[in-house]
Design a protein around this motif. Structure first.
Motif: not given
Length: 909
Positions: A331-333, A410-411, A413-420, A435-444
């Motif tokens: 669940s961690n970012r 924008c991000l 509370h969203q489960r997001y995928l960011i490509v850099i 800019c990239f919050p870690d809400d423990n929802n599986g974001s990558r």
């Protein structure tokens, strides 16, 4: 590891033998000097980076021999040193037992009049004296006694002292009851009933007193019985024999060590000569061979925080691996990095993943941004917003910080995928990660880069270690090469910075407004940590972390002898050491109990150099026998007065929660002590000779600030002074005595009224303080009752760089700093003061870089003076629990600085 083992052995020899007044006296130092010379030669050889070609395996084998020889010699020498020092302790314990026996006999016979408080001071000192060869049945009785009466080893002795308090309160209550019974007029029946009840109460109280006397008598009788048994066993009488045998054995170890190191030196020379001739032959056969290094083309790294791997990019296996990592259950970012040279297909692979239907359905939102070599943070933030469907912000007045906040919202509370894509610098991630919050929802975050160090940086572990812990640990272990011109702490910090420069560890600076600055912490990438763990096991060095404890230990190897030196050496099977129950066979060198949850019931690690304990642990008897300790930290009310400090002569850093205010600490038995830290004030006995090593004391009772003490500790650079409030005795001229600490750089006053001292300073002239403390760089005040004109006087200190004004340090409603002061001040911190009017110009603090405020804007000034915006050097304003109006004023200063072109000013709220 070979270099570390040799260096630690040299450190052991240096600490005990070669000095003009060594702790272990030798009639003839020829052998120890020769052994040290051999080790120094090996150390120099290990520092050299020479090419050996086909002889590489031979060199590795010799390095393994150096490692094993050095480790074994170290432990054998330290074991004999411990026995030698224990012999002295046995002698002291023998004499103590002989003196205590008649005292205990008299106390038991006359329990009513004996001085029980003095007995509580004498008994712990006796039982804390470590010995060797104690018979098992006596050891069992001693441990049982100390466990049953463990409170006598702590500062307050609460249980036993309460016996006195209860008796006094009982006497007072009896007197009061008698008076009340005389004044009351009651009927005959009521009086008779009350008299009967009083009679019963008196009998019960007498029974309680008798019971308490019996408790004391039982304790003293048990102590007397144990001491009598000790004297009958006569093992204490063997102290002289033990010391003589230890001295003889050390001389034999030196002889053995000289033979072994001499053999390794000769073998190393043979291998070097063979390598040299080999390289000559190779050059003659291949005269046109290039001298440059090899270049490997086409290798890629697929890195992930949990499953790093080195693989080729572009095949189905890599695609599936990355897909699994992005969609795994954690669940961690998390960050997945694709690393490889330009043109190999990193972006193509990332686009294929980005557009996959299962990825689109798995994440709530996606965004793609390309960095390239010319990094423009504003364009990147706008690109992210556009990719997220929020359009491009065309308002030129919108700051980068505001754009970053828009991306964050924008991000959130969203489960997001960011490509850099195509990241060239670690600074890029430093800007973007906020800019990239870690809400423990599986974001990558999927990152492509050509640089391995960038991938390592963004994938660093969360576990952090503070700089002071690392430095103290390295210094205690003796890992560092001794340099006469530098302090070991400085060498440690340089070595740590070298690791940072080589991207082996990462710095994460943590803001700490309470401490008033930035405290450095360090992280290690998980790939490197796993590599280090594997290498540690190969090298006979075992590191273990279990629960919340960290430790360092060495594996036991077979005894070495010169007859088997030429054979390949074998080591015993690796055994990870459990720090919840250290066994007597473990050669543990250091133990750090991180949070106080680790339970060490039996401490048999006689080679410990560092011991940090944060909880109540029943190991007090063992601490006194740890003669090689260099760093001791105990966060409990240990009664250090009972510790035999002469047995801790190697101690360099001592940190205690508190200390008995009734006793003055004599540091004569701690010649290596450099850092003394006790949360409550401590009184020091002036040493009989100059103590050159002591550099830091915190906190010292102001009554101990005397010329007699300071001229004997002239190298103190950091000093904290406080008042213990336990004594009404006044100290005259204590403040003036600080002038004898001419090297003092950091000074802290806590709970002392300094107004009388500053009145004296004002009377003798404004320039007196700078002459008084000419090298002072840092000053911190807490509850000192000064006035703002006194702060102006502080501003005359020519080298002052940091000033922290804590709660109740300064009183007064108006402060306009005097012109010409604080011309070198870089850091100013203020906490909750009653200042109403603060008039500041940029000339008052011309080079100020950092401002820090706590609990400001409520009772005193409502805003930060606007003229702080004119200070061009200002880098940071930190605010903690300040009013909204006060925080708004900080924002306005930041905006004004940006108008002047200073975008670097950070406001942290």
């Amino acid at each position: 590891m070979a270099f570390a083992a040799v260096t630690i052995l040299m450190d052991t020899l240096h600490q005990h033998f070669p000095q003009p007044t060594p702790r272990f006296p030798l009639r003839n130092k020829t052998k120890v000097k020769l052994l040290y010379k051999h080790l120094s030669s090996l150390q120099t050889c290990l520092e050299q980076d020479f090419k050996v070609g086909e002889c590489d395996e031979a060199i590795k084998a010799l390095e393994a021999q150096m490692r094993d020889v050095s480790v074994e010699l170290r432990f054998q020498i330290e074991h004999q040193l411990r026995l030698f020092y224990l012999g002295k302790s046995m002698k002291v314990r023998l004499h103590s037992a002989q003196k205590l026996l008649p005292i205990l006999n008299r106390a038991i016979k006359d329990i009513k009049t004996m001085d029980f408080d003095s007995m509580l001071r004498i008994l712990p000192k006796h039982f804390m004296l470590p010995v060797s060869g104690m018979p098992a049945h006596i050891k069992k009785r001693v441990k049982s006694f100390c466990t049953q009466h463990h409170t006598i080893f702590y500062r307050h002795n609460i249980y036993y002292k309460n016996l006195y308090r209860k008796e006094e309160s009982n006497d007072e209550q009896e007197s009061k009851d008698e008076q009340d019974s005389k004044d009351e007029e009651e009927s005959e029946d009521e009086k008779e009933s009350e008299d009967e009840q009083e009679s019963k109460d008196e009998q019960e109280k007498k029974g309680e007193l008798k019971s308490k006397d019996e408790q004391r008598r039982c304790m003293l009788y048990e102590a007397e019985s144990i001491i009598r048994q000790e004297l009958r066993a006569s093992y204490l009488n063997k102290y002289m024999k033990q010391r003589i045998e230890a001295r003889q054995r050390i001389r034999q170890i030196f002889t053995q060590g000289i033979k072994l190191t001499s053999y390794i030196k000769k073998e190393l020379l043979k291998v070097k000569n063979a390598a040299y001739h080999q390289s000559k032959i190779s050059q003659n056969n291949n005269p046109a061979s290039p001298t440059g290094g090899n270049i490997t083309v086409g290798d890629d790294l697929l890195q992930h925080t949990s499953k790093p791997a080195i693989k080729m990019v572009g095949c189905d296996d890599e695609f599936n691996t990355i897909m699994d990592n992005l969609k795994q259950q954690s669940s961690n970012r998390e960050i997945v990095s694709i690393v490889g040279m330009g043109g190999i297909g990193k972006t193509t692979l990332a686009r294929k993943i980005y557009g996959d239907a299962s990825i689109i359905s798995h994440f709530d939102c996606q965004a793609w941004v390309t960095i390239s070599q010319e990094y423009n943070s504003r364009q990147v933030f706008q690109g992210l917003l556009h990719s997220l469907g929020r359009g491009v912000c065309k308002n030129d007045e919108t700051t980068n910080t505001e754009l970053a906040e828009l991306v964050y919202r924008c991000l959130k509370h969203q489960r997001y995928l960011i490509v850099i894509d195509d990241t060239w610098s670690i600074d890029v991630w430093g800007d973007l990660q906020k800019c990239f919050p870690d809400d423990n929802n599986g974001s990558r975050v999927l990152l492509t880069t050509r640089l391995k160090n960038v991938a390592a940086y963004v994938s660093a572990e969360d576990y952090e270690v503070y700089e002071d812990v690392i430095v103290n640990f390295w210094v205690s272990e003796g890992f560092l090469k001794v340099l006469r011109s530098e302090r070991l702490e400085d060498v440690a910090r340089k070595s740590l910075q070298d690791l940072v420069d080589r991207n082996l560890v990462l710095i994460c600076e943590q803001r700490n407004i309470i401490a008033g600055g930035l405290s450095k912490a360090y992280q290690m990438h998980d790939v490197l940590r796993e590599l280090a763990s594997r290498e540690a096991q190969k090298e006979n060095l075992l590191y273990s972390k279990q629960g919340n404890g960290m430790g360092l230990r060495y594996k036991i190897i077979p005894r070495l002898n010169s007859s088997r030196i030429s054979q390949p050496w074998s080591t015993t099977q690796s055994r990870i050491c459990s720090y919840k129950s250290l066994t007597h066979s473990s050669n543990t060198s250091s133990f750090i109990d991180v949070y106080g949850y680790t339970k060490l019931v039996h401490m048999h690690s006689k080679f410990l150099r560092a011991l940090v304990l944060h909880g109540f642990l029943n190991i007090l008897l063992e601490i006194a026998g740890l003669v090689h300790l260099r760093w001791l930290k105990i966060a409990c009310d240990l009664n250090i007065y009972s510790l035999p400090l002469f047995m801790l002569r190697n101690l360099q850093k001592l940190e205690l929660h508190s200390y008995s205010s009734c006793d003055s600490l004599d540091i004569c038995g701690l010649p290596q002590l450099r850092n003394l830290s006790i949360r409550e004030g401590i009184a020091l006995v002036p040493p009989r000779s100059v103590h050159h090593n002591l550099e830091r004391i915190r906190f010292l009772d102001y009554r101990s600030c005397t010329e007699e003490l300071f001229v004997r500790i002239p190298n103190v650079k950091t000093l904290g002074v406080t008042s213990t409030h336990h004594s009404e005795r006044k100290a005259h001229n204590w403040f003036e005595s600080l002038a004898y600490l001419y090297k003092l750089e950091e000074l802290l006053f806590c709970g002392i009224d300094l107004q009388p001292e500053f009145k004296t300073l004002h009377s003798v002239g404004i320039l007196s303080l700078d002459k008084f403390l000419p090298n002072l760089k840092k000053l911190q005040l807490f509850d000192t009752n000064l006035r703002w004109k006194d702060v102006d006087l502080i501003g005359t200190l020519s080298k002052l760089e940091e000033l922290k004004l804590r709660a109740w340090s300064v009183h007064g409603r108006r402060w306009e700093p005097r012109d010409g002061g604080f011309h070198g001040l870089k850091f100013l911190a203020m906490t909750s003061c009653d200042l109403q009017c603060w008039e500041v110009t940029s000339g008052h603090f011309p080079v100020l870089e950092y401002l820090a405020f706590m609990y400001m804007g409520y009772n005193g000034v409502k805003e930060i003076p606007s003229d702080f915006a004119d200070i061009a050097t200002l880098k940071s304003i930190n605010l903690f629990e300040c009013s909204n109006q006060f925080m708004s004023s900080a924002k306005r200063i930041q905006e004004e600085q940006r108008e002047y072109g200073n975008d670097a000013l950070v406001v942290d709220m």
